[in-house]
Design a protein around this motif. Structure first.
Motif, short mmCIF file in Angstrom:
data_model
loop_
_atom_site.label_atom_id
_atom_site.label_comp_id
_atom_site.label_asym_id
_atom_site.label_seq_id
_atom_site.Cartn_x
_atom_site.Cartn_y
_atom_site.Cartn_z
N GLN A 1 38.07 41.70 52.25
CA GLN A 1 38.60 41.25 50.95
C GLN A 1 40.11 41.05 50.99
N MET B 1 40.31 35.55 40.53
CA MET B 1 39.22 35.88 41.45
C MET B 1 39.20 34.83 42.55
N ASP C 1 35.84 40.16 37.43
CA ASP C 1 34.76 41.04 37.87
C ASP C 1 33.40 40.54 37.38
N LYS C 2 33.39 39.87 36.20
CA LYS C 2 32.11 39.36 35.69
C LYS C 2 31.58 38.25 36.58
N VAL D 1 35.94 38.61 45.38
CA VAL D 1 36.59 39.76 44.77
C VAL D 1 37.53 39.28 43.67
N ALA D 2 37.78 40.15 42.69
CA ALA D 2 38.77 39.89 41.64
C ALA D 2 40.07 40.60 41.99
N GLU E 1 37.19 38.14 32.58
CA GLU E 1 37.49 39.01 33.71
C GLU E 1 36.82 38.49 34.97
N CYS F 1 32.30 37.91 39.78
CA CYS F 1 31.89 38.56 41.04
C CYS F 1 30.55 39.26 40.89
N TYR F 2 30.33 39.88 39.73
CA TYR F 2 29.04 40.54 39.50
C TYR F 2 27.91 39.52 39.50
N GLN G 1 43.21 42.98 41.88
CA GLN G 1 43.26 44.38 41.45
C GLN G 1 44.12 44.58 40.22
N GLY H 1 43.23 40.87 36.32
CA GLY H 1 41.78 40.79 36.33
C GLY H 1 41.23 39.40 36.14
#
Length: 637
Positions: free
Chosen positions: A479, A545, A577-578, A536-537, A575, A580-581, A539, A542
């Motif tokens: 990453q 990505m 992370d959403k 990855v997002a 975000e 990436c999820y 750090q 946020g």
């Protein structure tokens, strides 16, 4: 006859004295009124001096000495008010009252009515008949004449005495009021001298010194202002011309202020521009409207997005978007330098540099890092002792480093070109508008042969994103390579003043990733999900990505082709992370399809839509949720 002539002289003198006395009394009453008003005025002055402390001055710094001095003056003025009130009372008793008493008592004649009665009695007596005399009537009239003559004689004697005494009384009447006035004034001045000179000599001296110091400061400030004015008048007109500032752009600012034009909607399609004063305060963008004493908050800049935008009729426009994407505003700077500094400053604030211990140093360091990120290694004059060996980087053994944190040169080749936009060639655009067309993306990845229905998978999620850049990287198994790509892409955009981005729709399915044009629904680029090796997002931010895509390089005539990796960096309205999820879930579904039992277990653990697709979040693009109609989300290809 002599008596009557002498009486007329005395009466004329008395009349003149009466007129003069009336005028003198008016003057004395005016003096008394002024003294009474002086007492009321000093009382009001004392109260007003005390009110200074209660005023909420916006610029009240340094007023402590003034407040204490004014309070002392208020006390002194209050004591002087007591003296003024006492002086007014003495004027009323010793000046006004004696004059009024002299006018009412000594200048009023009372013999006129007795003379009229005597004349009336003589008229009656003169009318007695000659032939038929009535003794009784005659006796009554004779008695009446005698009585009136006696009374007139007594009144005349008193009147003559009063006229004689008036010649003495008038001397006293003129002197007595003025004597009282003078004595009252002398008493007032004596008490005033005791109050002011003995008690306030040192106080008045200190106040005089303080005023002289303030005047000296004012004179120096005025002289400095005159010098500045002369310097301004001597400058050329180009200094005042917009967009002619020779100073370089400062990209390390963490606060800025100035006038900007803001676009406001006045109707459904009409807009208007207003010129307002904007400034930054901490992590907030503030605005001070015309006529306002202080500014108010317009937008929270933390994690916000700032980018250049194109306006049809305006230059130097940029847009600020809140982290959730729901609030945005378009502003215009007056020059190119201001335009670039505002964008850099707001981006610095968005990264929350101002919260560090030394924000200026952090901003300078980030700016230097950004310059190094787009500067080839060969341009540096000297390397640090701990820098990696370039010869070692050329072989393929850089993955065997023992250091836990890889160097930037181990992740991305120095000087690697960065692509800031995904341009769709005209021929490919036409092909995608015809059914059955295939396209090749700029990095060599090709879509597999499949029908449009193949995207109608178990997962279909759309995100609103903005493509920031892509570049070739050394590895796709860590990453850190994505973090380094993010840093270099953002640094290159800041150095080369590339602020404009284009919004696209990133569709994540259980088989592929597709970047779709929101206007034409044409697929700009697509990747098979198995080609995505890392995602990855950021750090800290946020909304950033990225992902790494693996391809093949056939440039060395290898039948299988050498693996090549490319990192793609995006900024999303939500975000990272959403996203990436969702990509992770797509990979899980892709793997679960190989094992029917695993797929059934996955379907049990995740909620589904009515159409049998995985239920995640509402699509950010304004279309239907997961499971919306594919025709609305896919291109026509």
């Amino acid at each position: 006859m002599f008596t009557r002539s002498l009486l007329s002289v005395f009466e004329e003198d008395a009349g003149t004295l009466t007129d003069y006395t009336n005028q003198l009394l008016q003057s004395m009453q005016r003096v008394y009124g002024a003294q009474s008003e002086m007492g009321l005025a000093t009382e009001q002055l004392s109260r007003q001096l005390l009110e200074y402390e209660k005023q909420n001055f916006a610029l009240g710094k340094g007023d402590e000495e003034v407040i204490s001095t004014l309070q002392q003056f208020a006390k002194t003025v209050g004591e002087l008010n007591t003296l003024h009130s006492e002086l007014a009372t003495q004027m009323a008793d010793r000046m006004i009252f004696p004059m009024i008493q002299f006018r009412e008592k000594d200048l009023t004649g009372r013999h006129k009515h007795l003379l009229i009665k005597h004349e009336a009695a003589m008229v009656k007596y003169s009318r007695l008949p000659k032939k038929k005399e009535n003794e009784k009537v005659k006796a009554e009239l004779v008695g009446e004449v005698a009585y009136s003559r006696r009374k007139q004689h007594q009144a005349s004697m008193q009147y003559y005495c009063a006229l004689n005494a008036l010649q003495y009384r008038k001397r006293v009447a003129m002197l007595e009021p003025m004597l009282g006035y003078t004595q009252a004034q002398i008493n007032f001045y004596k008490k005033g001298i005791d109050l002011v000179s003995k008690k306030m000599d040192s106080f008045l001296g200190s106040v005089s010194s303080m005023t002289q110091n303030i005047q000296a400061q004012l004179d120096s400030e005025a002289e400095a202002m005159r010098m500045t004015q002369r310097e301004l008048l001597s400058m050329e007109d180009t200094v005042y011309m917009p967009d002619r500032d020779p100073a370089p752009v400062n990209r390390t600012l963490i606060q800025k202020a100035g006038y900007l034009n803001i676009r406001n909607k006045t109707g459904l399609v009409t807009t208007a521009w207003d010129r307002l004063y904007f400034f930054t305060q901490g992590g907030n963008l503030m605005c001070q409207p015309r006529g306002a004493v202080a500014g108010g908050m317009v937008l929270d800049l933390d994690n916000s997005s700032v980018m250049a935008v194109e306006c049809e009729d305006r230059r130097y426009c940029f847009q600020i978007t809140s982290p959730n994407g729901k609030t945005s505003m378009i502003l215009q700077a007056e020059s190119k330098r201001e335009y670039e500094e505002w964008i850099c400053t707001l981006n610095n604030i968005s990264r929350q540099i101002y919260l560090t211990d030394n924000p200026e140093a952090v901003a300078i360091r980030l700016n230097q890092t950004a310059i190094q990120a787009v500067t080839p290694i060969t341009s540096f004059e000297k390397r640090g002792e701990g820098s990696p060996n370039p010869d070692r980087l050329e072989n393929k053994e850089y993955m065997h480093k023992t250091s836990s944190a890889p160097e930037p040169e181990d992740l991305i080749v120095p000087g690697t070109p960065i692509q800031f936009d995904i341009m769709l060639p005209a021929s490919e655009f036409q092909d995608q508008n015809r059914a059955g067309g295939r396209r090749t993306n700029p990095f060599g990845e090709t879509d597999d042969d499949r029908s449009p229905e193949s995207d109608d998978s178990l997962l279909q999620q759309v995100f609103a994103v903005r493509f920031l850049g892509s570049m070739a990287v050394r590895s796709g198994q860590t990453q850190e390579v994505i973090y380094e790509a993010m840093r270099q892409v953002l640094a290159a955009r800041a150095i080369h003043n590339i602020f404009r981005t284009t919004e696209s729709h990133l569709m994540v399915t259980s088989s592929c990733l597709r970047l779709i044009d929101p206007q034409t629904q044409v697929t700009r680029i697509g990747f098979q999900l198995q080609e995505v090796t890392q995602f990855v997002a950021h750090q800290e931010n946020g909304r950033l990505m990225g992902f790494v895509v693996e391809g093949r390089d056939w440039s060395e005539d290898d039948e299988e082709g050498e693996p090549s990796f490319s990192a793609f960096v995006f900024e999303s309205n939500t975000e990272g992370d959403k996203i990436c999820y969702t990509i992770s879930l797509g990979k899980d579904i892709m793997e679960a399809k190989k094992d029917p039992e695993a797929l059934v277990q996955l379907l049990k653990n995740m909620p589904l839509t009515n159409e049998g697709k995985f239920l995640l979040l509402d699509n950010e693009t304004g279309n239907t949720a997961n499971g919306g109609a594919p025709d609305e989300e896919e291109s026509e290809a």
